[in-house]
Design a protein around this motif. Structure first.
Motif, PDB file in Angstrom:
ATOM      1  N   ALA A 180       0.829  -1.201   0.000  1.00  0.00           N
ATOM      2  CA  ALA A 180       0.000   0.000   0.000  1.00  0.00           C
ATOM      3  C   ALA A 180       0.865   1.253   0.000  1.00  0.00           C
ATOM      4  O   ALA A 180       0.594   2.215  -0.737  1.00  0.00           O
ATOM      5  CB  ALA A 180      -0.932  -0.004   1.213  1.00  0.00           C
ATOM      6  N   SER A 181       1.917   1.243   0.794  1.00  0.00           N
ATOM      7  CA  SER A 181       2.820   2.397   0.861  1.00  0.00           C
ATOM      8  C   SER A 181       3.535   2.627  -0.468  1.00  0.00           C
ATOM      9  O   SER A 181       3.894   3.761  -0.801  1.00  0.00           O
ATOM     10  CB  SER A 181       3.852   2.193   1.974  1.00  0.00           C
ATOM     11  N   ASP A 182       3.744   1.548  -1.227  1.00  0.00           N
ATOM     12  CA  ASP A 182       4.409   1.657  -2.524  1.00  0.00           C
ATOM     13  C   ASP A 182       3.473   2.109  -3.640  1.00  0.00           C
ATOM     14  O   ASP A 182       3.901   2.268  -4.786  1.00  0.00           O
ATOM     15  CB  ASP A 182       5.028   0.307  -2.910  1.00  0.00           C
ATOM     16  N   GLY A 183       2.184   2.278  -3.320  1.00  0.00           N
ATOM     17  CA  GLY A 183       1.244   2.779  -4.314  1.00  0.00           C
ATOM     18  C   GLY A 183       0.510   1.731  -5.118  1.00  0.00           C
ATOM     19  O   GLY A 183      -0.132   2.048  -6.126  1.00  0.00           O
ATOM     20  N   MET A 184       0.568   0.474  -4.693  1.00  0.00           N
ATOM     21  CA  MET A 184      -0.166  -0.583  -5.393  1.00  0.00           C
ATOM     22  C   MET A 184      -1.669  -0.400  -5.191  1.00  0.00           C
ATOM     23  O   MET A 184      -2.138  -0.176  -4.075  1.00  0.00           O
ATOM     24  CB  MET A 184       0.253  -1.955  -4.870  1.00  0.00           C
ATOM     25  N   THR A 185      -2.431  -0.465  -6.273  1.00  0.00           N
ATOM     26  CA  THR A 185      -3.883  -0.440  -6.162  1.00  0.00           C
ATOM     27  C   THR A 185      -4.336  -1.773  -5.571  1.00  0.00           C
ATOM     28  O   THR A 185      -3.977  -2.838  -6.073  1.00  0.00           O
ATOM     29  CB  THR A 185      -4.531  -0.235  -7.535  1.00  0.00           C
ATOM     30  N   MET A 186      -5.115  -1.711  -4.497  1.00  0.00           N
ATOM     31  CA  MET A 186      -5.502  -2.915  -3.789  1.00  0.00           C
ATOM     32  C   MET A 186      -6.978  -2.854  -3.406  1.00  0.00           C
ATOM     33  O   MET A 186      -7.476  -1.814  -2.975  1.00  0.00           O
ATOM     34  CB  MET A 186      -4.650  -3.088  -2.513  1.00  0.00           C
ATOM     35  N   VAL A 187      -7.650  -3.991  -3.583  1.00  0.00           N
ATOM     36  CA  VAL A 187      -9.011  -4.153  -3.074  1.00  0.00           C
ATOM     37  C   VAL A 187      -8.944  -5.295  -2.078  1.00  0.00           C
ATOM     38  O   VAL A 187      -8.590  -6.426  -2.439  1.00  0.00           O
ATOM     39  CB  VAL A 187     -10.016  -4.454  -4.197  1.00  0.00           C
ATOM     40  N   VAL A 188      -9.267  -5.006  -0.827  1.00  0.00           N
ATOM     41  CA  VAL A 188      -8.996  -5.936   0.268  1.00  0.00           C
ATOM     42  C   VAL A 188     -10.284  -6.263   1.017  1.00  0.00           C
ATOM     43  O   VAL A 188     -10.861  -5.398   1.690  1.00  0.00           O
ATOM     44  CB  VAL A 188      -7.965  -5.338   1.255  1.00  0.00           C
ATOM     45  N   VAL A 189     -10.740  -7.496   0.879  1.00  0.00           N
ATOM     46  CA  VAL A 189     -11.826  -7.993   1.723  1.00  0.00           C
ATOM     47  C   VAL A 189     -11.187  -8.519   2.996  1.00  0.00           C
ATOM     48  O   VAL A 189     -10.316  -9.401   2.949  1.00  0.00           O
ATOM     49  CB  VAL A 189     -12.615  -9.107   0.999  1.00  0.00           C
ATOM     50  N   THR A 190     -11.603  -7.994   4.131  1.00  0.00           N
ATOM     51  CA  THR A 190     -10.904  -8.351   5.365  1.00  0.00           C
ATOM     52  C   THR A 190     -11.795  -8.254   6.591  1.00  0.00           C
ATOM     53  O   THR A 190     -12.749  -7.463   6.622  1.00  0.00           O
ATOM     54  CB  THR A 190      -9.673  -7.433   5.553  1.00  0.00           C
ATOM     55  N   HIS A 191     -11.445  -9.079   7.586  1.00  0.00           N
ATOM     56  CA  HIS A 191     -12.011  -8.935   8.927  1.00  0.00           C
ATOM     57  C   HIS A 191     -10.996  -8.305   9.874  1.00  0.00           C
ATOM     58  O   HIS A 191     -11.268  -8.170  11.070  1.00  0.00           O
ATOM     59  CB  HIS A 191     -12.439 -10.309   9.473  1.00  0.00           C
ATOM     60  N   GLU A 192      -9.829  -7.933   9.334  1.00  0.00           N
ATOM     61  CA  GLU A 192      -8.794  -7.278  10.138  1.00  0.00           C
ATOM     62  C   GLU A 192      -9.082  -5.788  10.163  1.00  0.00           C
ATOM     63  O   GLU A 192      -8.634  -5.016   9.312  1.00  0.00           O
ATOM     64  CB  GLU A 192      -7.409  -7.567   9.554  1.00  0.00           C
ATOM     65  N   MET A 193      -9.848  -5.361  11.160  1.00  0.00           N
ATOM     66  CA  MET A 193     -10.312  -3.981  11.192  1.00  0.00           C
ATOM     67  C   MET A 193      -9.171  -2.983  11.406  1.00  0.00           C
ATOM     68  O   MET A 193      -9.211  -1.863  10.899  1.00  0.00           O
ATOM     69  CB  MET A 193     -11.376  -3.802  12.286  1.00  0.00           C
ATOM     70  N   ARG A 194      -8.141  -3.393  12.131  1.00  0.00           N
ATOM     71  CA  ARG A 194      -7.024  -2.471  12.339  1.00  0.00           C
ATOM     72  C   ARG A 194      -6.318  -2.180  11.019  1.00  0.00           C
ATOM     73  O   ARG A 194      -5.927  -1.035  10.756  1.00  0.00           O
ATOM     74  CB  ARG A 194      -6.025  -3.041  13.347  1.00  0.00           C
ATOM     75  N   PHE A 195      -6.166  -3.215  10.183  1.00  0.00           N
ATOM     76  CA  PHE A 195      -5.574  -2.990   8.872  1.00  0.00           C
ATOM     77  C   PHE A 195      -6.428  -2.041   8.052  1.00  0.00           C
ATOM     78  O   PHE A 195      -5.918  -1.115   7.408  1.00  0.00           O
ATOM     79  CB  PHE A 195      -5.408  -4.313   8.118  1.00  0.00           C
ATOM     80  N   ALA A 196      -7.752  -2.258   8.056  1.00  0.00           N
ATOM     81  CA  ALA A 196      -8.651  -1.381   7.299  1.00  0.00           C
ATOM     82  C   ALA A 196      -8.543   0.063   7.781  1.00  0.00           C
ATOM     83  O   ALA A 196      -8.549   1.001   6.978  1.00  0.00           O
ATOM     84  CB  ALA A 196     -10.084  -1.882   7.409  1.00  0.00           C
TER      85      ALA A 196
END
Length: 268
Positions: free
Chosen positions: A206-222
């Motif tokens: 994410a810091s490198d600028g990659m476009t990402m779509v993330v389905v997650t239950h890791e709320m801290r990451f979100a």
């Protein structure tokens, strides 16, 4: 009522989803879903199990067709091609060609068990893209260092921890130089102590600028890595905003209840 995205600054969207609908028999799993995802954006998708999150990702990767609506990546209309003035579903070859541009990492790693880590990573570039083996090995070596597996080139998947296997899967997906990376609950099958190492790699991407779509239950990451967070429920997007808006000032009571239930369960 379907969520209607607010007006946003005129940033060119890499992915445009309009009124996407998908049924499995009589079960409507996607109900008029609309989203714009900009180049370089990290869009996290959260919500209860069965809300359509994984199906949306599979549509984005042309693994699952949809019944109506439109999905566009760059200037490519996903799933359909115009033939003699009529839109026709993609052939299997057209779908496979498109998937070269979209990396997918799910909870099921699916590394080739009989091949070493570096052999897994170079498989796609050599066999699909026609990259020379020497060039693919150099690129794979850099990618494995990037995901913290510089010392695992010659290891087999069975010799890796779950977190290491998942990081190898990320390197394998990146080796195809995708336009976007999709993550479908990539940490859900891992022991808690291994989750952070995979999330760390995702945060670096994410810091490198990659476009990402993330389905997650890791709320801290979100909260920490997501540029925007969409909330799904019953096949619909009920809320979409910045991480601070969604987590600190949710507009929808259903969002507030979902977050309350999640954090209460996590604290138990």
């Amino acid at each position: 009522m379907n969520y209607i995205p607010p007006q946003q600054p005129a940033v060119p969207a890499l992915i445009r989803i309009r009124n996407l609908t998908k049924n499995f028999g009589t079960n409507r799993v996607l109900d008029n879903v609309s989203l714009d995802i900009a180049q370089g954006e990290v869009r996290c998708i959260i919500g209860p199990s069965g809300s359509g999150k994984s199906t949306l990702l599979r549509c984005l990767n042309a693994l699952t067709g949809f019944d109506s609506g439109a999905l566009v990546l760059d200037d490519t209309r996903v799933g359909y091609a115009e033939r003699r003035g009529v839109l026709k579903p993609w052939t299997a070859r057209e779908a496979a060609s498109f998937r070269q541009r979209v990396g997918l990492v799910s909870q099921h790693v699916n590394l080739f068990s009989h091949r070493t880590v570096i052999e897994n990573v170079i498989e796609g570039p050599v066999q699909v893209l026609g990259t020379s083996k020497a060039v693919a090995i150099r690129a794979a070596t850099d990618l494995l260092a990037r995901v913290g597996l510089a010392d695992k080139h010659d290891s087999y998947p069975s010799q890796l921890s779950g977190g290491q296997q998942q990081r190898a899967a990320i390197a394998r997906a990146l080796a195809m130089e995708p336009r976007v990376m999709l993550f479908d609950e990539a940490t859900s099958a891992l022991d808690p102590e291994l989750v952070s190492e995979v999330l760390g790699v995702m945060q670096a991407l994410a810091s490198d600028g990659m476009t990402m779509v993330v389905v997650t239950h890791e709320m801290r990451f979100a909260q920490e890595a997501g540029d925007r967070v969409a909330v799904m429920d019953g096949g619909r997007i009920i809320e979409d905003g910045t991480a601070s808006e969604v987590f600190l000032r949710p507009r929808e009571p259903r969002t507030a209840q979902f977050l309350k239930d999640h954090f209460r369960t996590a604290a138990a």
